[in-house]
Design a protein around this motif. Sequence first.
Motif, PDB file in Angstrom:
ATOM      1  N   GLU A   1      54.862  10.706  66.594  1.00 25.09           N
ATOM      2  CA  GLU A   1      55.398   9.934  65.473  1.00 25.09           C
ATOM      3  C   GLU A   1      55.746  10.875  64.311  1.00 25.09           C
ATOM      4  O   GLU A   1      55.352  12.033  64.313  1.00 25.09           O
ATOM      5  CB  GLU A   1      54.368   8.898  64.980  1.00 25.09           C
ATOM      6  N   THR A   2      56.423  10.355  63.350  1.00 23.75           N
ATOM      7  CA  THR A   2      56.840  10.980  62.072  1.00 23.75           C
ATOM      8  C   THR A   2      57.997  11.968  62.233  1.00 23.75           C
ATOM      9  O   THR A   2      58.274  12.459  63.336  1.00 23.75           O
ATOM     10  CB  THR A   2      55.700  11.722  61.308  1.00 23.75           C
TER      11      THR A   2
ATOM     12  N   ALA B   1      67.492  25.204  58.854  1.00 20.12           N
ATOM     13  CA  ALA B   1      68.065  25.075  60.202  1.00 20.12           C
ATOM     14  C   ALA B   1      68.340  23.616  60.530  1.00 20.12           C
ATOM     15  O   ALA B   1      67.774  22.709  59.935  1.00 20.12           O
ATOM     16  CB  ALA B   1      67.111  25.666  61.230  1.00 20.12           C
ATOM     17  N   ARG B   2      69.218  23.435  61.499  1.00 22.42           N
ATOM     18  CA  ARG B   2      69.489  22.095  61.996  1.00 22.42           C
ATOM     19  C   ARG B   2      68.296  21.619  62.826  1.00 22.42           C
ATOM     20  O   ARG B   2      67.722  22.411  63.585  1.00 22.42           O
ATOM     21  CB  ARG B   2      70.710  22.161  62.914  1.00 22.42           C
ATOM     22  N   ALA B   3      67.937  20.365  62.706  1.00 22.56           N
ATOM     23  CA  ALA B   3      66.796  19.873  63.486  1.00 22.56           C
ATOM     24  C   ALA B   3      66.997  18.429  63.894  1.00 22.56           C
ATOM     25  O   ALA B   3      67.607  17.646  63.166  1.00 22.56           O
ATOM     26  CB  ALA B   3      65.506  20.007  62.691  1.00 22.56           C
ATOM     27  N   VAL B   4      66.497  18.098  65.051  1.00 20.44           N
ATOM     28  CA  VAL B   4      66.478  16.716  65.526  1.00 20.44           C
ATOM     29  C   VAL B   4      65.043  16.392  65.908  1.00 20.44           C
ATOM     30  O   VAL B   4      64.382  17.175  66.600  1.00 20.44           O
ATOM     31  CB  VAL B   4      67.398  16.545  66.764  1.00 20.44           C
ATOM     32  N   GLN B   5      64.548  15.283  65.426  1.00 16.44           N
ATOM     33  CA  GLN B   5      63.189  14.881  65.762  1.00 16.44           C
ATOM     34  C   GLN B   5      63.218  13.936  66.955  1.00 16.44           C
ATOM     35  O   GLN B   5      63.977  12.977  66.979  1.00 16.44           O
ATOM     36  CB  GLN B   5      62.538  14.177  64.567  1.00 16.44           C
ATOM     37  N   VAL B   6      62.397  14.214  67.941  1.00 13.66           N
ATOM     38  CA  VAL B   6      62.216  13.291  69.058  1.00 13.66           C
ATOM     39  C   VAL B   6      60.811  12.720  68.931  1.00 13.66           C
ATOM     40  O   VAL B   6      59.841  13.467  68.955  1.00 13.66           O
ATOM     41  CB  VAL B   6      62.347  14.009  70.426  1.00 13.66           C
ATOM     42  N   ASN B   7      60.710  11.413  68.758  1.00 20.01           N
ATOM     43  CA  ASN B   7      59.393  10.775  68.725  1.00 20.01           C
ATOM     44  C   ASN B   7      59.125  10.161  70.088  1.00 20.01           C
ATOM     45  O   ASN B   7      59.876   9.303  70.568  1.00 20.01           O
ATOM     46  CB  ASN B   7      59.309   9.708  67.625  1.00 20.01           C
ATOM     47  N   THR B   8      58.070  10.611  70.702  1.00 17.80           N
ATOM     48  CA  THR B   8      57.791  10.183  72.070  1.00 17.80           C
ATOM     49  C   THR B   8      56.959   8.910  72.122  1.00 17.80           C
ATOM     50  O   THR B   8      56.687   8.394  73.199  1.00 17.80           O
ATOM     51  CB  THR B   8      57.042  11.294  72.838  1.00 17.80           C
ATOM     52  N   GLY B   9      56.526   8.408  70.942  1.00 21.35           N
ATOM     53  CA  GLY B   9      55.683   7.206  70.947  1.00 21.35           C
ATOM     54  C   GLY B   9      54.365   7.512  71.627  1.00 21.35           C
ATOM     55  O   GLY B   9      53.632   8.382  71.196  1.00 21.35           O
TER      56      GLY B   9
ATOM     57  N   VAL C   1      55.473  18.478  72.141  1.00 22.90           N
ATOM     58  CA  VAL C   1      54.375  17.694  71.578  1.00 22.90           C
ATOM     59  C   VAL C   1      53.093  18.538  71.667  1.00 22.90           C
ATOM     60  O   VAL C   1      52.846  19.185  72.676  1.00 22.90           O
ATOM     61  CB  VAL C   1      54.204  16.382  72.387  1.00 22.90           C
ATOM     62  N   GLY C   2      52.307  18.540  70.584  1.00 14.28           N
ATOM     63  CA  GLY C   2      51.085  19.336  70.577  1.00 14.28           C
ATOM     64  C   GLY C   2      50.111  18.871  71.640  1.00 14.28           C
ATOM     65  O   GLY C   2      49.567  17.766  71.559  1.00 14.28           O
TER      66      GLY C   2
ATOM     67  N   ASP D   1      61.790  17.597  59.023  1.00 13.07           N
ATOM     68  CA  ASP D   1      62.061  17.779  57.583  1.00 13.07           C
ATOM     69  C   ASP D   1      61.739  19.206  57.146  1.00 13.07           C
ATOM     70  O   ASP D   1      62.481  19.817  56.368  1.00 13.07           O
ATOM     71  CB  ASP D   1      61.223  16.782  56.756  1.00 13.07           C
ATOM     72  N   ARG D   2      60.614  19.739  57.655  1.00 15.46           N
ATOM     73  CA  ARG D   2      60.232  21.107  57.284  1.00 15.46           C
ATOM     74  C   ARG D   2      61.253  22.128  57.795  1.00 15.46           C
ATOM     75  O   ARG D   2      61.599  23.079  57.087  1.00 15.46           O
ATOM     76  CB  ARG D   2      58.846  21.437  57.868  1.00 15.46           C
TER      77      ARG D   2
END
Lengths: 259, 109
Positions: A98-99, A111-119, A149-150, A104-105
């Motif tokens: 999530e988040t 740099a360009r970034a895309v967030q993938v939220n895996t739920g 994902v961590g 954003d960081r």
Amino acid sequence: MCSTCGCGTDDARVEHEHAPPDHDHGHDEHERTHTVELEQAVLARNDHLAQHNRDWLASQDIAAYNLMSSPGAGKTPLLERTVAACARQVSVIEGDQETVFDADRIRAAGARAVQVNTGAGCHLDAGMVHRALDKLQPEPGGVVFIENVGNLVCPALFDLGELAKVVIISVTEGDDKPLKYPHMFAAADLVVLNKTDLLPYVDFDTRRLVADARRLNPGVTVLPLSARTGEGLDAWLGWLGSSASVGFRPDVRTATPLT
Amino acid sequence: MHELSIAESIVEAVQARTHEDQVRVVRVRIGKLAAVVPDALEFCFELAACGTPLEGARLEIAERPGRAHCRSCDQEFALPDLVLLCSCGSADLEILAGRELQVASVEVA
């Protein structure tokens, strides 16, 4: 033939009330079924999509790295440093349950970034990366970092189409992690040992970490660095450069030499 | 819990072949070194199969032991885990078996 379910041959007659004790199967086991041979890899679809990603990245002359670690090992700070030091366009795919904190960081770092939220998902797969690349539109000739994902377990199994898998472990996690999470360390093309600035404050045996990582992955390179202070960063940039002929601006390397 | 993804992949792979046919049994081969826990996979398979023609199908897991070949002394031996070490002291091993993650066959009604 069994009078109830029709199993067996015509000349056999087995009545359930007189059945031997081992005749305890359910009726549906005797339904007429036929066998379909599949003989295929369970992850064949993921592997196919990963190869598709790999081919596309190669056609665009983009070097992609899959960064994997437990939560809090310092993947994002390492990327923030790397964005600042890289002469080629860096884009980042950020994987988190999530988040959009990490994306954003990375954007703030330039740099360009895309967030993938895996739920509920605990890892990225090749399909997610495929969709993320489509949205990210990384520049040809650039570098793409995929921050997984961590998790030191699940991401090890899934090929994303990356050029190399980088496992990041921090000194605060303990030196016993390679043997506890063998699949992750066995899959690594490079192990980064982060937070070396904290070594004086923790019981962490670097030699043990290196030896155990190599019991699983003979000859694997372990790079000690501190994403916070920049110590050791030049070796990381050098590894990136040599692994993909990626250009880095030497003037912004903030590393202090290893002592 | 990557076993859920693995289970979903199994359902997907089977359905791609058997379409709407009712599947009663799914046979898979899982290597001991494949990082998949059979109990967790069985649990997840039941969930992943829900609402598909595989619902209620029995998952038969054949576990495959790890085997390695030592490039230094040429011996072949059982490999119980991913620690790559031959009794001769060499770590130059080739993993021959134990990483399988395959759908072998299915029984269709």
